[in-house]
Design a protein around this motif. Structure first.
Motif, mmCIF file in Angstrom:
data_model
loop_
_atom_site.group_PDB
_atom_site.id
_atom_site.type_symbol
_atom_site.label_atom_id
_atom_site.label_comp_id
_atom_site.label_asym_id
_atom_site.label_seq_id
_atom_site.Cartn_x
_atom_site.Cartn_y
_atom_site.Cartn_z
ATOM 1 N N ALA A 1 -0.977 30.704 -37.884
ATOM 2 C CA ALA A 1 -1.418 30.512 -39.740
ATOM 3 C C ALA A 1 -1.837 32.232 -40.024
ATOM 4 O O ALA A 1 -1.394 32.269 -41.067
ATOM 5 N N ASP B 1 -0.030 35.899 -43.662
ATOM 6 C CA ASP B 1 -1.398 35.419 -44.846
ATOM 7 C C ASP B 1 -1.704 37.350 -45.100
ATOM 8 O O ASP B 1 -1.133 38.302 -44.398
ATOM 9 N N MET C 1 -7.106 22.897 -43.567
ATOM 10 C CA MET C 1 -6.496 24.185 -42.742
ATOM 11 C C MET C 1 -5.015 23.762 -43.037
ATOM 12 O O MET C 1 -4.276 24.968 -43.550
ATOM 13 N N TRP D 1 -4.402 24.241 -46.689
ATOM 14 C CA TRP D 1 -5.055 25.905 -46.953
ATOM 15 C C TRP D 1 -3.302 26.365 -46.646
ATOM 16 O O TRP D 1 -3.171 27.903 -47.687
ATOM 17 N N MET D 2 -2.814 25.962 -45.498
ATOM 18 C CA MET D 2 -1.385 26.612 -44.710
ATOM 19 C C MET D 2 -0.991 26.587 -46.351
ATOM 20 O O MET D 2 0.590 28.148 -45.994
ATOM 21 N N ASP E 1 -0.847 33.545 -49.150
ATOM 22 C CA ASP E 1 -1.862 34.588 -49.052
ATOM 23 C C ASP E 1 -1.426 35.888 -50.236
ATOM 24 O O ASP E 1 -0.175 35.670 -49.551
ATOM 25 N N ASP F 1 -11.226 34.274 -43.698
ATOM 26 C CA ASP F 1 -9.950 33.761 -43.895
ATOM 27 C C ASP F 1 -9.407 32.807 -42.926
ATOM 28 O O ASP F 1 -10.370 31.971 -41.774
ATOM 29 N N LYS F 2 -8.558 32.570 -42.956
ATOM 30 C CA LYS F 2 -7.493 30.810 -42.260
ATOM 31 C C LYS F 2 -8.325 31.512 -40.740
ATOM 32 O O LYS F 2 -8.469 30.182 -40.052
ATOM 33 N N THR F 3 -7.617 32.166 -40.039
ATOM 34 C CA THR F 3 -7.793 32.573 -39.021
ATOM 35 C C THR F 3 -9.207 32.662 -38.852
ATOM 36 O O THR F 3 -9.769 32.510 -37.471
ATOM 37 N N ALA G 1 -10.482 28.851 -38.163
ATOM 38 C CA ALA G 1 -10.007 28.174 -36.969
ATOM 39 C C ALA G 1 -10.534 28.958 -36.245
ATOM 40 O O ALA G 1 -10.845 27.812 -35.135
ATOM 41 N N HIS H 1 4.802 27.860 -42.894
ATOM 42 C CA HIS H 1 3.069 26.850 -43.878
ATOM 43 C C HIS H 1 3.880 26.069 -43.549
ATOM 44 O O HIS H 1 3.073 25.055 -42.940
#
Length: 188
Positions: A14, A18, A79, A82-83, A87, A118-120, A123, A169
């Protein structure tokens, strides 16, 4: 151990492309002091993901397992989508001034703030809710962040030319979609 390995892999994937990985690249190019930058990333990630993991663990105490399963599945699917949206680093994130808090302090502060929402971080919340192993999830997500960001600090722009980010991604999106399906099909 499964929580640790899954968390490490998901966050490492992920993190590719980013904004925090881009931030690592900018900081490395600007300051050229890899150790304080990497240590700042580590401290910021531990603090941020510990809070996210605690939130994920707490969620399991207030939401029924069946509802949590649907939320997790939907979150993993979100997610995945979103990936597929790359970014970009805000131009104002690192300007031309000398760092007020030194290289380490500046890195820790910028990374901590950049990880908010943020994504991470999301997650990490989801993984801590999925697995009853808060410490293993935080350790795994932190390792995943370090695996993705430390090489960028040391190798700079060369690393981004070796790995086609679009492919990473897409693979990451497929993994998140698979996890979403697994959350629906296999009870926790």
């Amino acid at each position: 151990m499964q929580a640790f390995l899954v968390s490490t892999g998901i966050v490492a994937l992920a993190e590719m492309g980013d904004k925090t990985q881009l931030l690592a690249l900018v900081l490395a190019a600007r300051f050229r002091k890899p150790w304080p930058i990497v240590l700042g990333i580590l401290v910021a990630t531990l603090a941020n993901h510990a809070m996210a993991g605690a939130l994920g663990a707490w969620i399991t105490t207030v939401i029924s397992p069946q509802t949590l399963r649907w939320i997790l599945a939907a979150s993993f699917m979100a997610m995945a989508v979103w990936m597929l949206i790359p970014d970009k680093l805000d131009e104002d994130a690192v300007d031309g001034r000398l760092p007020r808090f030194g290289v380490f302090g500046t890195t820790a502060l910028l990374f901590f703030l950049a990880e908010m929402g943020d994504k991470t971080q999301i997650a990490t919340v989801m993984l801590a809710a999925r697995y009853d192993a808060w410490a293993w999830v935080v350790a795994g997500t932190t390792l995943g962040m370090m695996l993705a960001n430390a090489p960028v600090v040391w190798l700079g722009a060369r690393i981004t030319r070796l790995v086609p980010l679009r492919v990473v991604h897409i693979v990451s999106a497929l993994i998140f979609a698979g996890l979403g399906l697994l959350a629906l099909l296999i009870p926790a």
